[in-house]
Design an enzyme around this catalytic site. Structure first.
Site, PDB file in Angstrom:
ATOM      1  N   HIS A 251     -68.328 -81.713  70.331  1.00 51.80           N
ATOM      2  CA  HIS A 251     -66.745 -81.647  71.148  1.00 51.80           C
ATOM      3  C   HIS A 251     -65.990 -82.740  71.416  1.00 51.80           C
ATOM      4  CE1 HIS A 251     -67.519 -77.410  71.686  1.00 51.80           C
ATOM      5  NE2 HIS A 251     -66.549 -77.514  71.058  1.00 51.80           N
ATOM      6  N   HIS A 382     -63.685 -75.501  59.572  1.00 58.26           N
ATOM      7  CA  HIS A 382     -64.318 -77.646  59.780  1.00 58.26           C
ATOM      8  C   HIS A 382     -63.818 -77.929  58.854  1.00 58.26           C
ATOM      9  CE1 HIS A 382     -64.656 -76.840  63.692  1.00 58.26           C
ATOM     10  NE2 HIS A 382     -65.450 -76.002  64.365  1.00 58.26           N
TER      11      HIS A 382
END
Length: 408
Positions: A251, A382
């Protein structure tokens, strides 16, 4: 010229993009509507039901693919969007269910989350730009729900979770849902031309800038209703796929890239965005990469930077690639190209599955396939973005940039 701009490497990324999209295409649509969870070989794991966020990610991926001219992707995006317009949508109380079971019944106990609704915004905005039938109306409805329920305009932040009928608001606040909300708000702005969505994204980003400065680049993820960090949250469940204890390395990388996109989308908005993007990147690499005797990023660390969960998640490498490419493009510094090349080689060596397709979603600490957190290969979001973002400018966001012909 950056690594990803070299003709041979651009071709390599384009070829991997196309290879990824072959995975699970024939099994993707669940009989109940929406996207099936894909197993290790691209088959539909129908017993897992239908998740809104998985459906949204695959609408987004195939909307992007449709814009690149890939045959069949527009129809797949339309079929998946039908799931969002139909069984996944709560026509009684409004908003979207978190999940349908294998028989198509909504999981009311799961309530309604910012995370899911942020992905509804992303999916419908991408589908609208791609011209998928019904997407514009669904985007307008999703925007109304998000602003009414999840956006706290007084705080300039996002509420995280409600009961299914919206009568109960959880006191928990989270940075994961907020991160994807920033991604989605920037995409909605590019799809609709409404700059207010960018200003909302900038307010959330301001929180991240402050947190990065206060915690030396290790972002707290969990908060109470007043946005006081809960640093010990889920210490007894450190490998939680959505709310793990400690700092989530990936993150930090994802925020690094998003801050640069925001900076490019709102020039002059905040001169702290680039320094914070650098800090988050450097902290994630220093804490997470190649720190325990084998290459790869650990999943999480404690607040001193010691690894907690050492398994390697494919999405972390994908976000590392996107962040390195963004910083390379923004700064022109060769350091970031070095990292991009190194991590692409790691992906080739350990994640890319040439036999069964897609990328292994989880590896253990010795880079062997694992499934404790992410069984199967449920979506392509992703990995696909890691093949596209390095070939695009920092702004506009990915879908609009491809639609505008900016893809190298």
């Amino acid at each position: 010229m950056t690594w990803s701009e070299e003709p041979a490497h651009t071709t390599l990324l384009a070829e991997e993009h196309d290879r990824l999209l072959d995975f699970g295409a024939s099994a993707l649509v669940h009989p109940a509507g929406g996207a099936a969870w894909l197993d290790d070989r691209g088959g539909a794991d129908l017993g897992r039901g239908v998740l809104t966020w998985i459906t949204c990610r695959m609408v987004h991926v195939h909307s992007l693919a449709a814009l690149t001219g890939r045959t069949g992707s527009a129809e797949l995006a339309r079929q998946l969007l039908d799931g969002l317009a139909g069984p996944l949508r709560d026509t009684g109380h409004g908003g979207w269910f978190h999940r349908l079971d294998a028989d198509g019944r909504p999981d009311l106990a799961a309530g309604k989350s910012c995370y899911d609704h942020a992905f509804v915004l992303l999916a419908t905005s991408s589908a609208a730009v791609a011209g998928i039938d019904g997407a514009e109306a669904l985007l307008a409805a999703a925007g109304d729900v998000f602003l009414e329920r999840f956006w706290d305009d007084d705080a300039g932040r996002c509420r995280d979770h409600f009961s299914a009928d919206w009568t109960g608001l959880d006191p928990y606040r989270g940075l994961n849902g907020s991160m994807h909300a920033v991604e989605a708000m920037l995409a909605v702005a590019d799809a609709t031309g409404d700059d207010a969505w960018r200003r909302r994204a900038a307010r959330v980003a301001g929180l991240v800038v402050d947190l990065a400065a206060s915690y030396d680049g290790r972002l707290p993820e969990h908060f109470d209703s007043d946005w006081t960090p809960l640093l010990d949250h889920n210490e007894d469940r450190p490998a939680d796929p959505f709310k793990p204890y400690g700092a989530t390395v990936g993150h930090g990388l994802e925020w690094s890239r998003l801050l640069l996109t925001l900076e490019a989308a709102l020039p002059g908005n905040d001169d702290r965005l680039l320094p914070t993007a650098r800090l988050l990147f450097e902290r994630a690499v220093g804490d997470g990469w190649d720190v325990d005797g084998a290459p790869g990023f650990v999943y999480t660390t404690d607040w001193s930077g010691r690894p907690v969960v050492r398994d390697r998640m494919h999405w972390v490498v994908a976000e590392a690639l996107a962040a390195a490419a963004a910083l390379s493009r923004r700064t022109g510094e060769e350091l970031y190209d070095h990292w991009f090349a190194r991590w692409w080689q790691y992906a080739e060596d350990h994640l890319v599955d040439r036999d069964a397709g897609s990328w292994h979603h989880q590896l253990d600490e010795r880079n062997h396939p694992a499934a404790g957190v992410w069984p199967g290969k449920p979506d392509l979001y992703h990995a696909v973005q890691a093949t596209l973002l390095p070939r695009l400018p920092l702004a506009p966001t990915i879908t609009r940039a491809i639609a505008d012909g900016a893809l190298a």
